[in-house]
Design a protein around this motif. Structure first.
Motif, PDB file in Angstrom:
ATOM      1  N   ILE A  33       0.840  -1.199   0.000  1.00  0.00           N
ATOM      2  CA  ILE A  33       0.000   0.000   0.000  1.00  0.00           C
ATOM      3  C   ILE A  33       0.882   1.259   0.000  1.00  0.00           C
ATOM      4  O   ILE A  33       0.574   2.252  -0.664  1.00  0.00           O
ATOM      5  CB  ILE A  33      -1.006  -0.057   1.175  1.00  0.00           C
ATOM      6  N   ALA A  34       2.022   1.191   0.699  1.00  0.00           N
ATOM      7  CA  ALA A  34       2.935   2.339   0.704  1.00  0.00           C
ATOM      8  C   ALA A  34       3.607   2.491  -0.666  1.00  0.00           C
ATOM      9  O   ALA A  34       3.834   3.609  -1.137  1.00  0.00           O
ATOM     10  CB  ALA A  34       3.987   2.175   1.798  1.00  0.00           C
ATOM     11  N   ASN A  35       3.895   1.354  -1.313  1.00  0.00           N
ATOM     12  CA  ASN A  35       4.453   1.399  -2.669  1.00  0.00           C
ATOM     13  C   ASN A  35       3.498   2.077  -3.640  1.00  0.00           C
ATOM     14  O   ASN A  35       3.893   2.896  -4.463  1.00  0.00           O
ATOM     15  CB  ASN A  35       4.678  -0.030  -3.186  1.00  0.00           C
ATOM     16  N   VAL A  36       2.226   1.703  -3.543  1.00  0.00           N
ATOM     17  CA  VAL A  36       1.226   2.300  -4.423  1.00  0.00           C
ATOM     18  C   VAL A  36       1.109   3.793  -4.109  1.00  0.00           C
ATOM     19  O   VAL A  36       1.060   4.632  -5.014  1.00  0.00           O
ATOM     20  CB  VAL A  36      -0.139   1.583  -4.281  1.00  0.00           C
ATOM     21  N   GLY A  37       1.112   4.119  -2.816  1.00  0.00           N
ATOM     22  CA  GLY A  37       1.057   5.533  -2.412  1.00  0.00           C
ATOM     23  C   GLY A  37       2.213   6.321  -3.016  1.00  0.00           C
ATOM     24  O   GLY A  37       2.040   7.444  -3.495  1.00  0.00           O
ATOM     25  N   LEU A  38       3.371   5.718  -3.035  1.00  0.00           N
ATOM     26  CA  LEU A  38       4.562   6.372  -3.588  1.00  0.00           C
ATOM     27  C   LEU A  38       4.402   6.632  -5.089  1.00  0.00           C
ATOM     28  O   LEU A  38       4.795   7.681  -5.591  1.00  0.00           O
ATOM     29  CB  LEU A  38       5.771   5.466  -3.332  1.00  0.00           C
ATOM     30  N   ASP A  39       3.812   5.680  -5.792  1.00  0.00           N
ATOM     31  CA  ASP A  39       3.546   5.898  -7.215  1.00  0.00           C
ATOM     32  C   ASP A  39       2.648   7.128  -7.407  1.00  0.00           C
ATOM     33  O   ASP A  39       2.841   7.924  -8.323  1.00  0.00           O
ATOM     34  CB  ASP A  39       2.842   4.681  -7.839  1.00  0.00           C
ATOM     35  N   TYR A  40       1.650   7.246  -6.522  1.00  0.00           N
ATOM     36  CA  TYR A  40       0.741   8.395  -6.635  1.00  0.00           C
ATOM     37  C   TYR A  40       1.451   9.708  -6.323  1.00  0.00           C
ATOM     38  O   TYR A  40       1.167  10.731  -6.942  1.00  0.00           O
ATOM     39  CB  TYR A  40      -0.471   8.223  -5.712  1.00  0.00           C
ATOM     40  N   ILE A  41       2.372   9.675  -5.361  1.00  0.00           N
ATOM     41  CA  ILE A  41       3.113  10.908  -5.061  1.00  0.00           C
ATOM     42  C   ILE A  41       3.952  11.308  -6.277  1.00  0.00           C
ATOM     43  O   ILE A  41       3.999  12.470  -6.662  1.00  0.00           O
ATOM     44  CB  ILE A  41       3.998  10.728  -3.806  1.00  0.00           C
ATOM     45  N   GLY A  42       4.588  10.316  -6.902  1.00  0.00           N
ATOM     46  CA  GLY A  42       5.366  10.604  -8.105  1.00  0.00           C
ATOM     47  C   GLY A  42       4.502  11.187  -9.207  1.00  0.00           C
ATOM     48  O   GLY A  42       4.877  12.141  -9.882  1.00  0.00           O
ATOM     49  N   ARG A  43       3.320  10.605  -9.355  1.00  0.00           N
ATOM     50  CA  ARG A  43       2.388  11.083 -10.380  1.00  0.00           C
ATOM     51  C   ARG A  43       1.939  12.518 -10.063  1.00  0.00           C
ATOM     52  O   ARG A  43       1.914  13.376 -10.942  1.00  0.00           O
ATOM     53  CB  ARG A  43       1.173  10.170 -10.436  1.00  0.00           C
ATOM     54  N   ALA A  44       1.619  12.754  -8.801  1.00  0.00           N
ATOM     55  CA  ALA A  44       1.194  14.100  -8.391  1.00  0.00           C
ATOM     56  C   ALA A  44       2.278  15.116  -8.720  1.00  0.00           C
ATOM     57  O   ALA A  44       2.002  16.198  -9.244  1.00  0.00           O
ATOM     58  CB  ALA A  44       0.881  14.127  -6.896  1.00  0.00           C
TER      59      ALA A  44
END
Lengths: 153, 251
Positions: free
Chosen positions: B42-53
């Motif tokens: 879940i933290a990995n997925v969150g990190l992808d979203y931060i990168g996207r943001a």
């Protein structure tokens, strides 16, 4: 990719940047990984083009700083680093030699999985998500050792 | 700034806000997920979203003359443009996972469309993002099956989640003048065209797992014009407080 390097008039700059490794995987340089896309010299300014592995990879910040430091040490004080998204990064860019070094470091390469310790292909995926975005968590059923695998991406 | 550029900045801001706010919600699970592997996932997925943001906000900032940090940390809730669904509190694990699934199905359609954008920056971000959405969706689909076909309790919680979230689905497919103009230029995705395929995928999974697809009575929208639920303000208070208390602070 290799052609871009061999045809470059800045071979020396590529060689300098071979010293910049991935902070999580010190056996691979940013060139091995395909993060380093191009480097050129224009009016004393070094222009470096990099591409991120995963969009949120926190190592990119460190890599950017390491590129600047390596070039500064070689006497290039003016450095511009540009991030490029197309073509999107893929593990297909890892060549056979890079995969071998990865395996020796204890990380299975992308694609067909073999245990980096004993070579067995009898392995189980514990989780697709591992300690970093680029790795999955695996276990070898032959020697029982857990290991990381570079995800095919 | 031309009208087209101002529209592109607004569009990029919207997509950046979707990713930023969901990243914040996902990262609330860090060290609190039901099992270690899931905590990491879940933290990995969150990190992808931060990168996207960051990619979308950097682009919006380039066009409007602000930094990604200013956009993330110094706007108030009425200035955020995210879809309402992403700001809802994380709820229980089923709620977070059903939300993720509904969004992943939507994003896989949306970013496949945006990849064709005539704006090279948006197309580039979309191409990068789509690769990540594919494995997000693989994970959330698997969890949907596991939860809905698991125990009586996990099924009930999944159904409660889908019932609660359904009222926020209409906003996925709602357009406005800004997007209409960009669709006309071949830059934005016509989101209305995604609805049928989305309903087909979600309906198929629901049928296979015994989940009931709720009625469409409630259609809560407003995020794209800055009309948010009360939850966003609380989220921003936590996300922004360091920058608000120490203006200009850098890592």
């Amino acid at each position: 990719m290799n052609q871009r390097r061999s045809a470059s008039r800045c071979a020396e700059l590529f060689d300098i940047l071979d010293e910049v490794k991935d902070p999580e995987i010190p056996v691979l340089s940013i060139w091995d990984l395909g993060i380093l896309q191009d480097v050129d010299l224009e009016n004393e300014t070094v222009r470096v083009v990099i591409t991120p592995t995963y969009s949120g990879c926190p190592a990119m910040q460190q890599i950017t700083q390491d590129i600047e430091a390596a070039l500064r040490e070689a006497g290039f004080t003016s450095v511009e680093i540009k991030q490029q998204l197309i073509p999107a990064w893929t593990t297909d860019w890892l060549d056979a030699d890079a995969r071998k070094r990865l395996r020796e470091f204890g990380i299975a390469g992308p694609g067909k999985t073999a245990c980096p310790q004993c070579g067995s292909t009898d392995v189980t995926q514990i989780s697709e998500f591992g300690s970093t975005s680029c790795k999955s968590l695996m276990r070898c059923n032959a020697c029982q050792e857990p290991f990381d695998q570079f995800k095919r991406f | 700034m031309t009208e087209a550029n101002s529209d592109i900045a607004e569009y990029s801001l919207r997509l950046g806000d979707d990713a930023l706010i969901l990243a914040q919600r996902l990262c609330e699970w860090c060290a609190d997920a039901p099992l270690l592997e899931e905590d990491i996932a879940i933290a990995n997925v969150g990190l992808d979203y931060i990168g996207r943001a960051r990619m979308f906000l950097q682009y919006a900032g380039e066009l409007t003359g602000s930094s990604e940090d200013e956009l993330a940390y110094l706007r108030d809730s009425a200035e955020f443009r995210n879809l309402l669904m992403v700001e809802l509190p994380r709820g229980d694990f089923a709620f977070s996972m059903v939300r993720q699934y509904l969004l992943d199905e939507y994003e896989s359609l949306f970013f496949a469309g945006l990849k064709q954008s005539k704006d090279a920056n948006l197309a580039g971000i979309a191409e990068k993002t789509l690769k990540e959405v594919h494995y997000h969706l693989r994970r959330s689909r698997e969890w949907m099956r596991r939860l809905a076909l698991g125990t009586e309790e996990s099924h009930r919680r999944s159904q409660d989640a889908i019932d609660e979230l359904w009222g926020y689905v209409a906003e996925f497919f709602e357009s406005d003048e800004v997007e209409e103009r960009l669709v006309g230029l071949g830059i934005a995705v016509e989101r209305r065209d995604l609805e049928q395929a989305w309903r087909a995928s979600v309906g198929e999974l629901a049928a296979k797992t015994g989940l009931m697809v709720p009625d469409d009575d409630l259609r809560q929208t407003g995020g794209r014009s800055g009309v948010h639920t009360e939850h966003l303000g609380h989220l921003l208070a936590e996300m922004q407080f360091v920058q608000r208390s120490y203006p200009g602070l850098k890592w």
